[in-house]
Design a protein around this motif. Structure first.
Motif, PDB file in Angstrom:
ATOM      1  N   LYS A  22       0.855  -1.188   0.000  1.00  0.00           N
ATOM      2  CA  LYS A  22       0.000   0.000   0.000  1.00  0.00           C
ATOM      3  C   LYS A  22       0.889   1.235   0.000  1.00  0.00           C
ATOM      4  O   LYS A  22       2.080   1.165   0.318  1.00  0.00           O
ATOM      5  N   ASN A  23       0.294   2.372  -0.329  1.00  0.00           N
ATOM      6  CA  ASN A  23       1.083   3.601  -0.489  1.00  0.00           C
ATOM      7  C   ASN A  23       1.848   3.994   0.769  1.00  0.00           C
ATOM      8  O   ASN A  23       2.914   4.591   0.695  1.00  0.00           O
ATOM      9  N   ASN A  24       1.280   3.695   1.925  1.00  0.00           N
ATOM     10  CA  ASN A  24       1.908   4.120   3.181  1.00  0.00           C
ATOM     11  C   ASN A  24       2.830   3.045   3.779  1.00  0.00           C
ATOM     12  O   ASN A  24       3.319   3.200   4.900  1.00  0.00           O
ATOM     13  N   GLU A  25       3.062   1.948   3.046  1.00  0.00           N
ATOM     14  CA  GLU A  25       3.876   0.858   3.592  1.00  0.00           C
ATOM     15  C   GLU A  25       5.330   0.946   3.088  1.00  0.00           C
ATOM     16  O   GLU A  25       5.559   1.178   1.903  1.00  0.00           O
ATOM     17  N   LEU A  26       6.249   0.753   4.021  1.00  0.00           N
ATOM     18  CA  LEU A  26       7.665   0.774   3.674  1.00  0.00           C
ATOM     19  C   LEU A  26       8.125  -0.619   3.269  1.00  0.00           C
ATOM     20  O   LEU A  26       7.970  -1.588   4.023  1.00  0.00           O
ATOM     21  N   ILE A  27       8.675  -0.708   2.066  1.00  0.00           N
ATOM     22  CA  ILE A  27       9.203  -1.992   1.601  1.00  0.00           C
ATOM     23  C   ILE A  27      10.598  -2.168   2.202  1.00  0.00           C
ATOM     24  O   ILE A  27      11.458  -1.303   2.041  1.00  0.00           O
ATOM     25  N   ASN A  28      10.801  -3.258   2.907  1.00  0.00           N
ATOM     26  CA  ASN A  28      12.127  -3.496   3.465  1.00  0.00           C
ATOM     27  C   ASN A  28      12.518  -4.957   3.349  1.00  0.00           C
ATOM     28  O   ASN A  28      11.674  -5.847   3.286  1.00  0.00           O
ATOM     29  N   ILE A  29      13.819  -5.171   3.277  1.00  0.00           N
ATOM     30  CA  ILE A  29      14.389  -6.512   3.131  1.00  0.00           C
ATOM     31  C   ILE A  29      15.183  -6.855   4.384  1.00  0.00           C
ATOM     32  O   ILE A  29      15.974  -6.051   4.882  1.00  0.00           O
ATOM     33  N   ARG A  30      14.940  -8.059   4.903  1.00  0.00           N
ATOM     34  CA  ARG A  30      15.695  -8.561   6.058  1.00  0.00           C
ATOM     35  C   ARG A  30      16.255  -9.936   5.697  1.00  0.00           C
ATOM     36  O   ARG A  30      15.912 -10.506   4.667  1.00  0.00           O
ATOM     37  N   PHE A  31      17.078 -10.467   6.567  1.00  0.00           N
ATOM     38  CA  PHE A  31      17.720 -11.752   6.280  1.00  0.00           C
ATOM     39  C   PHE A  31      17.569 -12.755   7.419  1.00  0.00           C
ATOM     40  O   PHE A  31      18.246 -13.770   7.444  1.00  0.00           O
ATOM     41  N   GLN A  32      16.647 -12.458   8.345  1.00  0.00           N
ATOM     42  CA  GLN A  32      16.429 -13.377   9.453  1.00  0.00           C
ATOM     43  C   GLN A  32      14.994 -13.254   9.945  1.00  0.00           C
ATOM     44  O   GLN A  32      14.426 -12.164   9.995  1.00  0.00           O
ATOM     45  N   TYR A  33      14.416 -14.409  10.280  1.00  0.00           N
ATOM     46  CA  TYR A  33      13.081 -14.425  10.870  1.00  0.00           C
ATOM     47  C   TYR A  33      12.964 -15.682  11.721  1.00  0.00           C
ATOM     48  O   TYR A  33      13.405 -16.766  11.331  1.00  0.00           O
ATOM     49  N   GLU A  34      12.372 -15.546  12.887  1.00  0.00           N
ATOM     50  CA  GLU A  34      12.141 -16.683  13.776  1.00  0.00           C
ATOM     51  C   GLU A  34      10.652 -16.785  14.062  1.00  0.00           C
ATOM     52  O   GLU A  34       9.949 -15.787  14.127  1.00  0.00           O
ATOM     53  N   GLY A  35      10.174 -17.981  14.230  1.00  0.00           N
ATOM     54  CA  GLY A  35       8.774 -18.183  14.594  1.00  0.00           C
ATOM     55  C   GLY A  35       8.010 -19.012  13.580  1.00  0.00           C
ATOM     56  O   GLY A  35       8.565 -19.535  12.613  1.00  0.00           O
ATOM     57  N   LYS A  36       6.696 -19.121  13.826  1.00  0.00           N
ATOM     58  CA  LYS A  36       5.835 -19.907  12.942  1.00  0.00           C
ATOM     59  C   LYS A  36       5.244 -19.022  11.849  1.00  0.00           C
ATOM     60  O   LYS A  36       4.948 -17.844  12.075  1.00  0.00           O
ATOM     61  N   ILE A  37       5.059 -19.619  10.662  1.00  0.00           N
ATOM     62  CA  ILE A  37       4.478 -18.882   9.539  1.00  0.00           C
ATOM     63  C   ILE A  37       3.479 -19.788   8.815  1.00  0.00           C
ATOM     64  O   ILE A  37       3.546 -21.015   8.908  1.00  0.00           O
ATOM     65  N   LEU A  38       2.554 -19.144   8.112  1.00  0.00           N
ATOM     66  CA  LEU A  38       1.593 -19.870   7.275  1.00  0.00           C
ATOM     67  C   LEU A  38       1.865 -19.470   5.834  1.00  0.00           C
ATOM     68  O   LEU A  38       1.694 -18.312   5.454  1.00  0.00           O
ATOM     69  N   ILE A  39       2.318 -20.423   5.035  1.00  0.00           N
ATOM     70  CA  ILE A  39       2.640 -20.092   3.651  1.00  0.00           C
ATOM     71  C   ILE A  39       1.482 -20.486   2.740  1.00  0.00           C
ATOM     72  O   ILE A  39       0.637 -21.314   3.108  1.00  0.00           O
ATOM     73  N   LEU A  40       1.453 -19.883   1.562  1.00  0.00           N
ATOM     74  CA  LEU A  40       0.393 -20.176   0.596  1.00  0.00           C
ATOM     75  C   LEU A  40       0.358 -21.666   0.272  1.00  0.00           C
ATOM     76  O   LEU A  40       1.400 -22.300   0.097  1.00  0.00           O
ATOM     77  N   GLY A  41      -0.867 -22.196   0.189  1.00  0.00           N
ATOM     78  CA  GLY A  41      -1.021 -23.608  -0.122  1.00  0.00           C
ATOM     79  C   GLY A  41      -1.108 -24.487   1.113  1.00  0.00           C
ATOM     80  O   GLY A  41      -1.283 -25.702   1.004  1.00  0.00           O
ATOM     81  N   ARG A  42      -0.972 -23.890   2.305  1.00  0.00           N
ATOM     82  CA  ARG A  42      -1.063 -24.648   3.555  1.00  0.00           C
ATOM     83  C   ARG A  42      -2.221 -24.144   4.395  1.00  0.00           C
ATOM     84  O   ARG A  42      -2.671 -23.004   4.249  1.00  0.00           O
ATOM     85  N   ASN A  43      -2.673 -24.982   5.317  1.00  0.00           N
ATOM     86  CA  ASN A  43      -3.733 -24.549   6.231  1.00  0.00           C
ATOM     87  C   ASN A  43      -3.266 -24.591   7.682  1.00  0.00           C
ATOM     88  O   ASN A  43      -4.074 -24.497   8.606  1.00  0.00           O
ATOM     89  N   GLN A  44      -1.975 -24.770   7.886  1.00  0.00           N
ATOM     90  CA  GLN A  44      -1.441 -24.847   9.238  1.00  0.00           C
ATOM     91  C   GLN A  44      -0.083 -24.140   9.301  1.00  0.00           C
ATOM     92  O   GLN A  44       0.727 -24.242   8.384  1.00  0.00           O
ATOM     93  N   LYS A  45       0.148 -23.439  10.402  1.00  0.00           N
ATOM     94  CA  LYS A  45       1.427 -22.760  10.586  1.00  0.00           C
ATOM     95  C   LYS A  45       2.518 -23.775  10.945  1.00  0.00           C
ATOM     96  O   LYS A  45       2.249 -24.762  11.608  1.00  0.00           O
ATOM     97  N   ARG A  46       3.734 -23.456  10.488  1.00  0.00           N
ATOM     98  CA  ARG A  46       4.897 -24.283  10.851  1.00  0.00           C
ATOM     99  C   ARG A  46       6.071 -23.368  11.158  1.00  0.00           C
ATOM    100  O   ARG A  46       6.144 -22.231  10.675  1.00  0.00           O
ATOM    101  N   LYS A  47       6.994 -23.864  11.960  1.00  0.00           N
ATOM    102  CA  LYS A  47       8.200 -23.087  12.224  1.00  0.00           C
ATOM    103  C   LYS A  47       8.952 -22.877  10.909  1.00  0.00           C
ATOM    104  O   LYS A  47       9.039 -23.782  10.083  1.00  0.00           O
ATOM    105  N   ILE A  48       9.504 -21.679  10.764  1.00  0.00           N
ATOM    106  CA  ILE A  48      10.211 -21.363   9.514  1.00  0.00           C
ATOM    107  C   ILE A  48      11.383 -22.310   9.293  1.00  0.00           C
ATOM    108  O   ILE A  48      11.719 -22.655   8.151  1.00  0.00           O
ATOM    109  N   LYS A  49      11.990 -22.789  10.388  1.00  0.00           N
ATOM    110  CA  LYS A  49      13.093 -23.743  10.269  1.00  0.00           C
ATOM    111  C   LYS A  49      12.641 -24.999   9.528  1.00  0.00           C
ATOM    112  O   LYS A  49      13.364 -25.544   8.689  1.00  0.00           O
TER     113      LYS A  49
END
Length: 441
Positions: free
Chosen positions: A351-378
């Protein structure tokens, strides 16, 4: 010997490592003698000024004068080193050969004046370091020097023989008085050790050379054996399959590991390092992430295979803001760049007010497209077969603090996000981002 070598390679050109000392002077004049018989051979010389003494400039002038007299093109290069550093001899040798390599042309053969005495000194230095048969093999008469060939035609000739030839031909050469400084290991062996052995056993040098040849033959046999055995263990990506190593004799497993590393054209690891690799990589827990550092490289284990990778700086806490999407965003450490491109990855548009930023680390659970359950990113990284050392090199896209996806790997499933889309291309050379430029050790 030298004439046989020149005849064999007469269609090539020769670069002579010319210090101006006795050995390289005899080499230069013997080549000139042969050139009278085979005028089509091409000769150049290279002189490396180490800048260690006040006489260095005079030595350069001597080499220039000799080469001008005989119409030999001469390359002069300067190298410098801090005299307070440790292992000065080794560091100068590495610098010298890397400089020489840069001047070798496509069809060049490098010729050096190393002789039997040099070979035996190298043998003693290897004994001092506790080397095995490979280290005790010393220098070879002919060997590959990166993609070029290096030939040492005097290896079976004593320095005394070269000296007599030089006197007979009334040659002039440089006397490097630093060779009498026994603070340097090679000089200590040359001045204090070998003369005692020769006085007691006059044939010591020749017997030393015979031992070196036996070590060379044993090393060649072992190399041939390991080449055949390792063929079925190296995977398409260059990694070493170690699934059977636990049930293998330790001596064979460590020999295979050492041979695999030697194929990578980096400096051979020490005995201690090989032992560490064996125990930490073969016998550590399945879920462990062991790492052995070898100077500028690392040995890593992933899914029962060993990988040798170039060491990379850690930038997991780094943030990059992409303020102007009309311009490419350069990523750190040669990871390439991002740009808006119709052939890229389709993503929800910020959106117009959102800052696009790039990072190289993330910890925790995520829900990716095509899934119906969160999993640890590892676990997601593991599913996608992304090795641990590559995970913090994949750009993670965020809009403000909202995680959008790992570019080229997965996209996060997010409700109430912009339905408009855009495409981002990550243009990189990550999987082949290794140095293939030859480096002499």
């Amino acid at each position: 010997m030298i004439e046989t070598i020149i005849h064999r390679y007469k269609n090539k050109s020769f670069l002579i490592a010319y210090s101006g000392g006795l050995d390289s002077t005899v080499l230069l004049y013997q080549i000139l003698k042969i050139k009278k018989k085979i005028p089509q051979i091409k000769i150049r010389a290279i002189h490396i000024n180490h800048n260690l003494t006040c006489h260095s400039k005079k030595w350069v002038q001597h080499c220039e004068k000799t080469c001008i007299k005989h119409q030999i093109p001469l390359i002069i290069e300067n190298i410098y080193i801090d005299l307070n550093e440790k292992n000065i001899e080794e560091k100068l040798r590495i610098k010298r050969y890397n400089v020489i390599y840069k001047h070798l042309l496509f069809d060049d053969v490098l010729l050096t004046g190393h002789h039997m005495n040099d070979q035996c000194e190298t043998f003693f230095l290897s004994l001092k370091r506790g080397s095995g048969p490979t280290g005790l093999s010393g220098m070879s008469l002919e060997t590959m020097f990166g993609s070029k060939k290096i030939i040492r035609p005097f290896l079976n000739i004593t320095k005394k023989t070269l000296l007599l030839w030089a006197y007979h031909k009334n040659l002039n050469w440089i006397e490097d008085f630093s060779n009498s400084n026994i603070n340097y290991d090679r000089n200590f062996i040359r001045q204090k050790i070998i003369p005692i052995f020769e006085e007691r056993w006059p044939f010591f040098l020749k017997n030393c050379l015979r031992t070196i040849k036996i070590c060379q033959e044993e090393t060649e046999l072992l190399t041939n054996f390991l080449n055949k055995m390792i063929h079925g263990l190296i995977k398409f990506d260059g990694s070493l399959n170690i699934i059977t190593f636990k049930n293998m004799k330790k001596e064979l497993a460590t020999a295979l590991i050492r041979h695999w590393i030697s194929l990578k054209k980096i400096k051979a690891p020490s005995y201690k390092n090989i032992q560490s690799i064996y125990y930490q990589m073969i016998f550590s827990r399945k879920d462990a992430n062991p790492k052995i550092i070898l100077k500028n490289n690392e040995i890593r284990r992933y899914k029962k295979s060993l990988y040798l990778i170039e060491a990379q700086p850690n930038f997991t806490n780094r943030f990059l803001f992409w303020h102007n999407i009309n311009l490419p965003l350069t990523l750190p450490n040669n990871l390439g760049y991002l740009e808006e491109d119709n052939n890229g990855i389709i993503l929800p548009k910020p959106k117009n007010n959102e800052l696009i930023n790039i990072r190289f680390q993330y910890e925790g659970k995520i829900l990716i497209l095509g899934r119906n359950q969160k999993r640890k990113i590892k676990k997601i990284w593991q599913e996608k077969n992304i090795p641990p050392w590559l995970r913090n090199k994949i750009p993670l896209l965020f809009y403000n603090n909202i995680f959008i996806g790992a570019l080229g790997v997965f996209i996060i499933k997010i409700d109430n996000i912009n339905k408009e889309t855009w495409t981002i291309a990550w243009k990189n050379n990550l999987l082949s981002n290794h140095r293939y430029i030859f480096s002499f050790y």
